[in-house]
Design a protein around this motif. Structure first.
Motif, short mmCIF file in Angstrom:
data_model
loop_
_atom_site.label_atom_id
_atom_site.label_comp_id
_atom_site.label_asym_id
_atom_site.label_seq_id
_atom_site.Cartn_x
_atom_site.Cartn_y
_atom_site.Cartn_z
N THR A 1 0.83 -1.20 0.00
CA THR A 1 0.00 0.00 0.00
C THR A 1 0.87 1.25 0.00
OG1 THR A 1 -1.83 -1.10 1.14
CG2 THR A 1 -1.73 1.30 1.29
N HIS A 2 1.89 1.27 0.85
CA HIS A 2 2.77 2.45 0.91
C HIS A 2 3.39 2.72 -0.45
CE1 HIS A 2 5.35 5.47 2.61
NE2 HIS A 2 6.46 4.80 2.32
N ALA A 3 3.89 1.68 -1.10
CA ALA A 3 4.51 1.86 -2.42
C ALA A 3 3.49 2.32 -3.45
CB ALA A 3 5.16 0.56 -2.87
N GLY A 4 2.30 1.72 -3.44
CA GLY A 4 1.28 2.06 -4.41
C GLY A 4 0.75 3.47 -4.24
N LEU A 5 0.43 3.84 -3.01
CA LEU A 5 -0.10 5.18 -2.76
C LEU A 5 0.94 6.24 -3.05
CD1 LEU A 5 -2.21 4.74 0.53
CD2 LEU A 5 -2.90 4.42 -1.85
N ARG A 6 2.18 5.99 -2.63
CA ARG A 6 3.23 6.97 -2.87
C ARG A 6 3.48 7.15 -4.37
NH1 ARG A 6 4.18 11.16 -0.83
NH2 ARG A 6 4.13 10.19 1.24
N THR B 1 12.22 -5.74 1.03
CA THR B 1 13.45 -6.01 0.29
C THR B 1 13.17 -6.16 -1.20
OG1 THR B 1 14.52 -7.06 2.20
CG2 THR B 1 15.35 -7.65 0.01
N ALA B 2 12.10 -6.87 -1.52
CA ALA B 2 11.73 -7.08 -2.93
C ALA B 2 11.25 -5.77 -3.57
CB ALA B 2 10.66 -8.15 -3.04
N LEU B 3 10.49 -4.98 -2.83
CA LEU B 3 10.01 -3.70 -3.35
C LEU B 3 11.18 -2.76 -3.65
CD1 LEU B 3 6.97 -3.19 -0.98
CD2 LEU B 3 6.82 -3.17 -3.47
N ARG B 4 12.13 -2.71 -2.75
CA ARG B 4 13.28 -1.82 -2.93
C ARG B 4 14.18 -2.30 -4.07
NH1 ARG B 4 15.07 1.94 0.46
NH2 ARG B 4 17.25 1.33 0.12
N ALA B 5 14.26 -3.60 -4.25
CA ALA B 5 15.13 -4.16 -5.29
C ALA B 5 14.55 -4.00 -6.69
CB ALA B 5 15.39 -5.63 -5.02
N SER B 6 13.24 -3.74 -6.76
CA SER B 6 12.60 -3.77 -8.07
C SER B 6 11.95 -2.44 -8.46
CB SER B 6 11.56 -4.89 -8.12
OG SER B 6 10.63 -4.75 -7.04
N VAL B 7 10.94 -2.00 -7.70
CA VAL B 7 10.13 -0.89 -8.18
C VAL B 7 10.33 0.44 -7.44
CG1 VAL B 7 8.34 -2.39 -9.13
CG2 VAL B 7 8.16 -1.63 -6.75
N ARG B 8 10.66 0.41 -6.14
CA ARG B 8 10.80 1.66 -5.39
C ARG B 8 12.03 1.64 -4.49
NH1 ARG B 8 6.86 5.83 -5.81
NH2 ARG B 8 8.65 6.90 -4.88
N PRO B 9 13.23 1.73 -5.06
CA PRO B 9 14.44 1.74 -4.24
C PRO B 9 14.56 2.98 -3.37
CG PRO B 9 14.95 2.25 -6.54
CD PRO B 9 13.52 1.79 -6.51
N PRO C 1 -3.57 -3.25 -1.02
CA PRO C 1 -4.66 -2.28 -1.14
C PRO C 1 -5.66 -2.70 -2.22
CG PRO C 1 -2.81 -1.54 -2.45
CD PRO C 1 -2.39 -2.85 -1.82
N HIS C 2 -6.90 -2.27 -2.03
CA HIS C 2 -7.95 -2.52 -3.02
C HIS C 2 -8.57 -1.18 -3.38
CE1 HIS C 2 -10.83 -5.63 -4.73
NE2 HIS C 2 -11.36 -4.47 -5.11
N PHE C 3 -8.55 -0.85 -4.67
CA PHE C 3 -8.97 0.46 -5.16
C PHE C 3 -10.37 0.42 -5.76
CE2 PHE C 3 -4.53 1.01 -4.74
CZ PHE C 3 -4.21 2.35 -4.84
N PHE C 4 -11.12 1.49 -5.53
CA PHE C 4 -12.37 1.74 -6.23
C PHE C 4 -12.24 3.11 -6.89
CE2 PHE C 4 -13.55 -1.33 -3.02
CZ PHE C 4 -14.41 -2.20 -3.70
N THR C 5 -12.26 3.13 -8.20
CA THR C 5 -12.05 4.38 -8.93
C THR C 5 -13.34 5.19 -9.01
OG1 THR C 5 -12.60 3.54 -11.12
CG2 THR C 5 -10.36 3.14 -10.33
#
Length: 206
Positions: free
Chosen positions: A15-20, A61-69, A164-168
């Motif tokens: 959620t933190h990575a997605g929202l940010r 660790t996986a998030l930092r290594a791939s999408v949001r270092p 997270p689960h989004f409703f647009t």
């Protein structure tokens, strides 16, 4: 003001990575909406136990290594909260105001304290200054549980499957819409941007 509704746990690193990521893109576009109306999806209640800090650490660790270092600079298993309820006491107080900007900013301030500053947001003395900075008084334990359960019940009724689960704004429902999460042959997390992420984010932000 346009909003995007998100059911999420305050301790969830995805959620933190997605929202940010959404907020960063919104800022880059020079927009100030839609705002994120963050609702409670209480994983410790759903799972019947607190989140495991080592499991969270592996996800980070996986998030930092791939999408949001650039994120999760302050994360530590030693200060990972034993419960999300103290933080939810503040987010629920923000929700009561009906102020979409405050709801988003409070939710992100708590996540920043946890993931970027390494603070234990299960501790009242940690979250109190955050609440004070927004002119909020945290709800008591009974009120917090009622508010969190109300969000949980509504989320279940609407088909929420995780954090997270989004409703647009156009009624679209998506679980974790920007991250593709899997495991490799030995069980390590493998994370990448989902195909079509950039188009989804830009359509969400108008």
């Amino acid at each position: 003001m346009r909003t995007v509704e998100v059911f999420a746990d305050v301790l969830c690193p995805f959620t933190h990575a997605g929202l940010r990521t959404l907020i960063d893109r919104r800022t880059a576009l020079g927009h100030d909406e839609p705002r994120l109306r963050i609702r409670a999806w209480p994983l410790e209640l759903i799972n019947g136990k607190p989140l495991d800090p080592y499991h969270i650490g592996a996800e980070i660790t996986a998030l930092r290594a791939s999408v949001r270092p650039d994120l999760f600079a302050g994360f530590s298993v030693d200060t990972f909260p034993a419960s999300s309820m103290t933080a939810f006491a503040v987010t629920a107080a923000a929700a009561r105001t009906g102020d979409a900007v405050m709801v988003e900013e409070v939710g992100m301030a708590l996540r920043d304290a946890l993931f970027e500053q390494g603070l234990d947001i299960a501790q009242r003395e940690i979250v109190a200054p955050i609440a004070d900075s927004f002119g909020l008084k945290a709800l008591d334990a009974q009120e917090t549980l009622a508010a969190v359960r109300a969000d949980w019940d509504e989320g279940k009724a609407r088909g929420v499957i995780g954090s997270p689960h989004f409703f647009t704004g156009v009624g679209e429902s998506r679980f974790c819409p920007v991250l593709d999460i899997s495991r490799d042959d030995v069980g390590n997390f493998v994370i990448a941007w989902k195909q079509g992420t950039e188009a989804f984010v830009d359509s969400l932000l108008g």
